[in-house]
Design a protein around this motif. Structure first.
Motif, mmCIF file in Angstrom:
data_model
loop_
_atom_site.group_PDB
_atom_site.id
_atom_site.type_symbol
_atom_site.label_atom_id
_atom_site.label_comp_id
_atom_site.label_asym_id
_atom_site.label_seq_id
_atom_site.Cartn_x
_atom_site.Cartn_y
_atom_site.Cartn_z
ATOM 1 N N VAL A 39 0.865 -1.179 0.000
ATOM 2 C CA VAL A 39 0.000 0.000 0.000
ATOM 3 C C VAL A 39 0.903 1.230 0.000
ATOM 4 C CG1 VAL A 39 -1.795 1.267 1.205
ATOM 5 C CG2 VAL A 39 -1.788 -1.224 1.291
ATOM 6 N N TYR A 40 0.667 2.164 -0.921
ATOM 7 C CA TYR A 40 1.523 3.351 -0.989
ATOM 8 C C TYR A 40 0.673 4.602 -1.099
ATOM 9 C CZ TYR A 40 0.631 3.100 -6.039
ATOM 10 O OH TYR A 40 0.024 3.051 -7.268
ATOM 11 N N ARG A 84 4.244 -13.546 -3.889
ATOM 12 C CA ARG A 84 3.312 -12.900 -4.813
ATOM 13 C C ARG A 84 2.982 -11.521 -4.266
ATOM 14 N NH1 ARG A 84 -0.057 -15.386 -8.378
ATOM 15 N NH2 ARG A 84 0.199 -17.362 -7.285
ATOM 16 N N VAL A 85 2.981 -10.510 -5.125
ATOM 17 C CA VAL A 85 2.810 -9.129 -4.690
ATOM 18 C C VAL A 85 1.592 -8.525 -5.362
ATOM 19 C CG1 VAL A 85 3.850 -6.830 -4.606
ATOM 20 C CG2 VAL A 85 5.289 -8.856 -4.335
ATOM 21 N N THR A 86 0.783 -7.825 -4.576
ATOM 22 C CA THR A 86 -0.321 -7.027 -5.110
ATOM 23 C C THR A 86 -0.081 -5.577 -4.737
ATOM 24 O OG1 THR A 86 -1.949 -8.812 -5.059
ATOM 25 C CG2 THR A 86 -2.796 -6.572 -5.003
ATOM 26 N N LEU A 87 -0.243 -4.697 -5.707
ATOM 27 C CA LEU A 87 0.031 -3.271 -5.544
ATOM 28 C C LEU A 87 -1.286 -2.514 -5.418
ATOM 29 C CD1 LEU A 87 2.747 -1.754 -5.549
ATOM 30 C CD2 LEU A 87 2.346 -1.234 -7.960
ATOM 31 N N CYS A 88 -1.334 -1.583 -4.443
ATOM 32 C CA CYS A 88 -2.574 -0.825 -4.211
ATOM 33 C C CYS A 88 -2.221 0.562 -3.688
ATOM 34 C CB CYS A 88 -3.457 -1.563 -3.203
ATOM 35 S SG CYS A 88 -4.963 -0.689 -2.751
ATOM 36 N N SER A 89 -2.756 1.601 -4.325
ATOM 37 C CA SER A 89 -2.576 2.959 -3.811
ATOM 38 C C SER A 89 -3.692 3.271 -2.814
ATOM 39 C CB SER A 89 -2.603 3.967 -4.955
ATOM 40 O OG SER A 89 -3.909 4.040 -5.517
ATOM 41 N N LEU A 90 -3.427 4.227 -1.939
ATOM 42 C CA LEU A 90 -4.457 4.619 -0.968
ATOM 43 C C LEU A 90 -5.679 5.200 -1.668
ATOM 44 C CD1 LEU A 90 -2.403 6.213 1.955
ATOM 45 C CD2 LEU A 90 -3.678 4.069 1.978
ATOM 46 N N GLU A 91 -5.481 5.818 -2.826
ATOM 47 C CA GLU A 91 -6.609 6.414 -3.547
ATOM 48 C C GLU A 91 -7.582 5.359 -4.045
ATOM 49 O OE1 GLU A 91 -4.976 8.718 -6.665
ATOM 50 O OE2 GLU A 91 -4.290 10.355 -5.371
#
Length: 515
Positions: A38-39, A65-72
């Motif tokens: 989370v960024y 395994r990586v999942t990418l997620c923005s705070l927006e």
């Protein structure tokens, strides 16, 4: 009879009790850890730009395994789906606006690593941390055998006290004593500073290894990339000989040939690669060059990659993995078509991202090497007189194939003189599978369809006098040749006759003029 039935029932129950949980445990062990990043921002235009991408590559080298997620884009309930979460906060002047994230984080009971600003209160309390904010610092970072002087940092939360396990240290002229680079306990970890391209990128890997509780030995490898059929193949042979004589195992990441595999240039390429393989070199297939995500829309990437692997296998070559830029592992098309044959990968930093079917979740591999530039370790080495210990992740020092022999000799001599111990890739287990061929390595042996590959260094000579397009038999070919000769004679006769008439006419005109 009744006793026998009871005995059978008891035996079946024992099998269920003992075997089924064991199979469940094995299945659980084989499933890779799924981590959420989370960024708050990608920090474009700042010194922290690219640190999320660097973190993705570090996590890939740990086999997760990586999942990418923005705070927006965060959606309520997401955190609870993951055992481990990494929060990257690149800005300290913006409060978290996602109430769903704040609510979920307050209830989250999994493992959490925080990088950067805005350290959550419950993490700070659990790690017993006291912080002191410093502005406009020039720091020195020390981690293990590595050190980097004079790092410019705009804002740095300093860990001046903690009850957790500490890693490395940070010093500056404004502080009388060193403070930890990072800290960790059983559940939480905190890294105040992380940027792409300097020693903090390597330093974070030490914390990640313990946070994931990774056991076992890690290895360092050498990879040479950008090798084509029209590269200097004599130079490639010379390189293989030099490294073999120095006792240095290596890998060559070869660019695939997707058509015209029966040409002599390809034959010479295969023979040279076979020689390289016999000189303790391992073969990787490099991902094809992508000029544009919209080009080659009708190209069947899967069929072409499979054909190339089969061409290698039919020639006695055993490719053991794929080399690709990191974004390939976040693209459904490239994963399903180009990478599905391999369980091992060398991930290169992104140079030019060309997504075709982008996804926010990565494809993990059984073996994933973290690639570094050859001078990266040397420029940060603190004690140059001792053997460099293996890094926390499996690492590949990646060279571009050399332009000339002088450059090659200089690089090989530096490798031979270095204190780094390089591993042989084929001693680890790797598997490559097409419909036609099953390729594997283990314990130093290569196998193609169950047969051990003979590492024979003899090369076949390939005739350079080759007709690239087969000449078909033509009807009346001899008659056309005769006809051509007749036309040539007629044309020459006409030219001579025209010349004679021109000269005669010129003389007659000249006489008439003088009269």
């Amino acid at each position: 009879m009744f006793r026998q039935m009871i005995a059978r029932v008891i035996m079946m129950l024992l099998i269920v009790v003992l075997v089924v949980p064991t199979s469940w445990a094995m299945a659980a062990e084989s499933e890779p850890t799924h981590v959420l990043i989370v960024y708050d921002s990608l920090a474009k235009g700042t010194s922290k730009e690219g640190n999320v991408e660097a973190l993705q590559r570090l996590l890939a080298s740990d086999g997760v395994r990586v999942t990418l997620c923005s705070l927006e884009t965060y959606q309520k309930g997401t955190l609870q789906q993951y055992e481990k979460v990494v929060g990257v906060f690149n800005t300290s002047d913006l409060k978290i606006s996602s109430t769903d994230y704040l609510s979920d984080f307050a209830k989250y009971d999994g493992d959490y690593m925080h990088i950067g600003a805005m350290l959550p209160a419950k993490v700070q309390s659990s790690l017993g941390i006291r912080l002191q904010m410093s502005e406009g610092e020039t720091i020195r970072l020390l981690m293990g055998q590595f050190i980097q002087e004079s790092i410019q940092v705009q804002q740095l939360p300093r860990i001046i006290a903690t009850t957790g396990h500490t890693y490395g240290n940070v010093t500056s002229t404004s502080m009388n004593h060193a403070t930890p680079y990072g800290v960790r306990n059983d559940r939480y970890a905190y890294i105040p500073y992380f940027e792409k391209g300097n020693l903090s990128e390597l330093a974070l890997s030490y914390v990640l290894k313990d946070w994931f509780a990774i056991k076992g030995d890690r290895h360092q490898y050498i990879v040479f990339k950008d090798v084509y059929p029209f590269s200097d193949l004599k130079l490639l042979e010379h390189m293989a000989d030099r490294l073999y004589d120095a006792g240095i195992p290596f890998m060559v990441s070869v660019n695939p040939v997707l058509s015209n595999t029966d040409y002599p240039a390809m034959k010479r390429y295969l023979e040279t690669l076979k020689y390289v393989q016999s000189r303790n070199g391992s073969i990787l297939v490099n991902a094809p060059f992508v000029a544009s995500p919209f080009s080659h829309l009708n190209r069947d990437l899967g069929a072409q990659m499979e054909t190339f692997i089969d061409v290698l296998a039919d020639h006695g070559l055993a490719p053991l993995g794929i080399g690709a830029e990191m974004y390939w592992t976040y693209d459904q098309h490239y994963i399903a078509k180009g990478m599905k044959f391999f369980d091992s990968v060398v991930e290169y930093p992104n140079e030019k991202i060309m997504y075709k079917e982008q996804t926010n979740t990565s494809q993990p591999f059984e073996s994933s090497l973290y690639s570094l530039q050859p001078d990266f370790l040397k420029q940060y080495l603190y004690k140059k007189s001792k053997v460099i210990d293996p890094l926390p992740m499996d690492t590949a020092l990646v060279f571009k194939f050399f332009a000339d022999e002088k450059e090659l000799d200089r690089a090989v001599q530096q490798l031979a003189d270095s204190w780094v111990t390089f591993a042989d890739y084929k001693y680890e287990q790797h598997n490559v599978a097409t419909q036609k061929n099953k390729i594997s390595s283990d314990g130093g042996f290569l196998h193609i369809n169950g047969q051990v590959v003979a590492l024979n260094d003899a090369k076949k000579s390939v005739d350079s006098n080759y007709t690239y397009k087969q000449v078909e038999k033509k009807s009346f070919e001899k008659w056309f040749h005769v006809q051509d000769r007749i036309f040539i004679v007629i044309i020459l006769f006409t030219i001579v006759a025209f010349g004679v008439l021109f000269i005669s006419g010129y003389r007659l005109y000249k006489r008439k003029y003088f009269k």
